[in-house]
Design a protein around this motif. Structure first.
Motif, mmCIF file in Angstrom:
data_model
loop_
_atom_site.group_PDB
_atom_site.id
_atom_site.type_symbol
_atom_site.label_atom_id
_atom_site.label_comp_id
_atom_site.label_asym_id
_atom_site.label_seq_id
_atom_site.Cartn_x
_atom_site.Cartn_y
_atom_site.Cartn_z
ATOM 1 N N TYR A 7 -1.387 -6.920 -4.319
ATOM 2 C CA TYR A 7 -1.721 -7.311 -2.951
ATOM 3 C C TYR A 7 -1.869 -8.821 -2.869
ATOM 4 O O TYR A 7 -2.166 -9.486 -3.859
ATOM 5 C CB TYR A 7 -3.031 -6.649 -2.504
ATOM 6 C CG TYR A 7 -2.910 -5.172 -2.223
ATOM 7 C CD1 TYR A 7 -2.409 -4.713 -1.014
ATOM 8 C CD2 TYR A 7 -3.289 -4.238 -3.183
ATOM 9 C CE1 TYR A 7 -2.295 -3.347 -0.756
ATOM 10 C CE2 TYR A 7 -3.176 -2.869 -2.938
ATOM 11 C CZ TYR A 7 -2.685 -2.436 -1.724
ATOM 12 O OH TYR A 7 -2.564 -1.092 -1.479
ATOM 13 N N ASN B 8 2.684 1.542 -3.442
ATOM 14 C CA ASN B 8 1.750 1.925 -4.500
ATOM 15 C C ASN B 8 1.327 3.389 -4.387
ATOM 16 O O ASN B 8 1.155 4.073 -5.397
ATOM 17 C CB ASN B 8 0.519 1.015 -4.487
ATOM 18 C CG ASN B 8 0.844 -0.395 -4.978
ATOM 19 O OD1 ASN B 8 1.936 -0.654 -5.485
ATOM 20 N ND2 ASN B 8 -0.082 -1.297 -4.805
ATOM 21 N N THR B 9 1.183 3.865 -3.156
ATOM 22 C CA THR B 9 0.843 5.273 -2.952
ATOM 23 C C THR B 9 1.946 6.175 -3.494
ATOM 24 O O THR B 9 1.680 7.168 -4.182
ATOM 25 C CB THR B 9 0.607 5.574 -1.456
ATOM 26 O OG1 THR B 9 -0.468 4.756 -0.997
ATOM 27 C CG2 THR B 9 0.266 7.034 -1.223
ATOM 28 N N LYS B 10 3.205 5.812 -3.211
ATOM 29 C CA LYS B 10 4.345 6.601 -3.710
ATOM 30 C C LYS B 10 4.427 6.546 -5.231
ATOM 31 O O LYS B 10 4.734 7.542 -5.887
ATOM 32 C CB LYS B 10 5.653 6.075 -3.116
ATOM 33 C CG LYS B 10 5.784 6.272 -1.621
ATOM 34 C CD LYS B 10 6.206 7.668 -1.292
ATOM 35 C CE LYS B 10 6.536 7.804 0.184
ATOM 36 N NZ LYS B 10 6.794 9.211 0.547
ATOM 37 N N ASN C 191 5.965 9.819 -8.276
ATOM 38 C CA ASN C 191 5.630 8.981 -9.426
ATOM 39 C C ASN C 191 6.542 9.256 -10.623
ATOM 40 O O ASN C 191 6.754 8.395 -11.464
ATOM 41 C CB ASN C 191 4.157 9.162 -9.813
ATOM 42 C CG ASN C 191 3.837 10.559 -10.288
ATOM 43 O OD1 ASN C 191 4.556 11.504 -9.977
ATOM 44 N ND2 ASN C 191 2.763 10.692 -11.046
ATOM 45 N N GLU D 129 2.059 6.217 -7.308
ATOM 46 C CA GLU D 129 0.925 6.874 -7.968
ATOM 47 C C GLU D 129 0.822 8.370 -7.695
ATOM 48 O O GLU D 129 0.071 9.059 -8.381
ATOM 49 C CB GLU D 129 -0.383 6.202 -7.514
ATOM 50 C CG GLU D 129 -0.519 4.769 -8.002
ATOM 51 C CD GLU D 129 -1.737 4.087 -7.422
ATOM 52 O OE1 GLU D 129 -2.382 4.650 -6.511
ATOM 53 O OE2 GLU D 129 -2.051 2.988 -7.879
ATOM 54 N N THR D 130 1.540 8.881 -6.696
ATOM 55 C CA THR D 130 1.363 10.295 -6.331
ATOM 56 C C THR D 130 2.532 11.153 -6.821
ATOM 57 O O THR D 130 3.662 10.692 -6.926
ATOM 58 C CB THR D 130 1.216 10.447 -4.804
ATOM 59 O OG1 THR D 130 2.338 9.846 -4.143
ATOM 60 C CG2 THR D 130 -0.057 9.793 -4.302
ATOM 61 N N ARG E 275 0.832 -1.211 0.000
ATOM 62 C CA ARG E 275 0.000 0.000 0.000
ATOM 63 C C ARG E 275 0.866 1.260 0.000
ATOM 64 O O ARG E 275 0.618 2.206 -0.747
ATOM 65 C CB ARG E 275 -0.936 -0.008 1.213
ATOM 66 C CG ARG E 275 -1.900 1.185 1.246
ATOM 67 C CD ARG E 275 -2.879 1.090 2.392
ATOM 68 N NE ARG E 275 -2.215 1.043 3.678
ATOM 69 C CZ ARG E 275 -2.177 -0.013 4.491
ATOM 70 N NH1 ARG E 275 -2.776 -1.130 4.139
ATOM 71 N NH2 ARG E 275 -1.543 0.039 5.638
ATOM 72 N N GLU E 276 1.916 1.250 0.834
ATOM 73 C CA GLU E 276 2.795 2.419 0.909
ATOM 74 C C GLU E 276 3.552 2.629 -0.398
ATOM 75 O O GLU E 276 3.662 3.754 -0.899
ATOM 76 C CB GLU E 276 3.764 2.267 2.087
ATOM 77 C CG GLU E 276 4.514 3.535 2.404
ATOM 78 C CD GLU E 276 5.354 3.435 3.671
ATOM 79 O OE1 GLU E 276 6.171 4.350 3.886
ATOM 80 O OE2 GLU E 276 5.215 2.452 4.414
ATOM 81 N N ARG F 20 3.794 -0.500 -9.521
ATOM 82 C CA ARG F 20 2.881 -0.975 -8.480
ATOM 83 C C ARG F 20 3.096 -2.464 -8.230
ATOM 84 O O ARG F 20 3.456 -3.204 -9.140
ATOM 85 C CB ARG F 20 1.419 -0.772 -8.912
ATOM 86 C CG ARG F 20 0.915 0.656 -8.854
ATOM 87 C CD ARG F 20 -0.493 0.753 -9.416
ATOM 88 N NE ARG F 20 -1.360 -0.291 -8.893
ATOM 89 C CZ ARG F 20 -2.038 -0.208 -7.747
ATOM 90 N NH1 ARG F 20 -1.964 0.891 -7.017
ATOM 91 N NH2 ARG F 20 -2.806 -1.208 -7.334
#
Length: 199
Positions: free
Chosen positions: A169, A147-149, A156, A151-152, A144-145, A166
């Motif tokens: 899960y 993928n957040t990095k 990114n 995508e943001t 999750r951490e 990415r």
């Protein structure tokens, strides 16, 4: 002169920020890979326990052939190489459901439920399931951490430049989210009561 110093400071800060962002992404990717390896170790341990469990059940319930074969087929599918976390989760869900049916079969055989080898295997399988669940939570938190990095903005940009993508899960379906839980006589350290024939 002051302008050049200010520009140089800004450039240095940008470089430091870029290096820090890249290193952070690499660290997260490595954490995800390490967490997956830990899950993989526990899954292999689970797979190794199953043949002994099946053989023990077969000694008491050989005519439950369909259930035994289902477990071994599901185990073979789960052990297939080259699966990503999402595909592995699906295979493990099928295996968990097959194991649930196998444990349910054991309920019909008091002598099997009292068998020390079966009890030991069932307890070891249960503790392995607990470790898999803990490993899954740790792995998914890191995914999750990451993928957040990925995508943001602005991390990114670096993720794209350095091909950091990415990750999948490792999720269990709701029906297979808990390991089969069966209470056997004698698991509390007492001697199992002898079974009495039913009329």
């Amino acid at each position: 002169m002051v302008v050049w110093i200010v520009i140089a400071v800004i450039v240095v800060l940008l470089i430091l920020w870029a290096v820090s962002t890249y290193n952070g992404l690499v660290k997260l990717r490595n954490l995800v890979q390490e967490a997956w390896r830990q899950i993989d170790v526990e899954l292999k341990r689970r797979h190794d326990l199953i043949p002994n469990l099946v053989e023990t059940v077969k000694g008491y319930a050989a005519h439950e052939r369909g259930t035994l074969e289902d477990v071994m087929k599901a185990r073979s599918a789960a052990m297939a190489g080259g699966q990503g976390p999402a595909a592995a989760a699906q295979s493990e869900n099928v295996l968990t459901q097959a194991l649930g049916r196998l444990i349910a079969v054991a309920e019909a055989y008091p002598d099997l439920k009292a068998n020390q080898n079966f009890l030991s295997l069932q307890q070891e399988l249960s503790s392995t399931e607990d470790r898999i669940a803990a490993g899954r939570r740790y792995y998914n938190a890191n995914v999750r951490e990451l993928n957040t990095k990925v995508e943001t903005v602005p991390s990114n940009i670096f993720a794209s430049m350095f091909h950091i993508t990415r990750e999948e899960y490792f999720e269990a379906e709701e029906a297979a989210r808990t390991a089969p839980s069966v209470s056997f006589p004698g698991t509390d350290g007492t001697t199992p009561a002898p079974s009495t024939p039913q009329d």
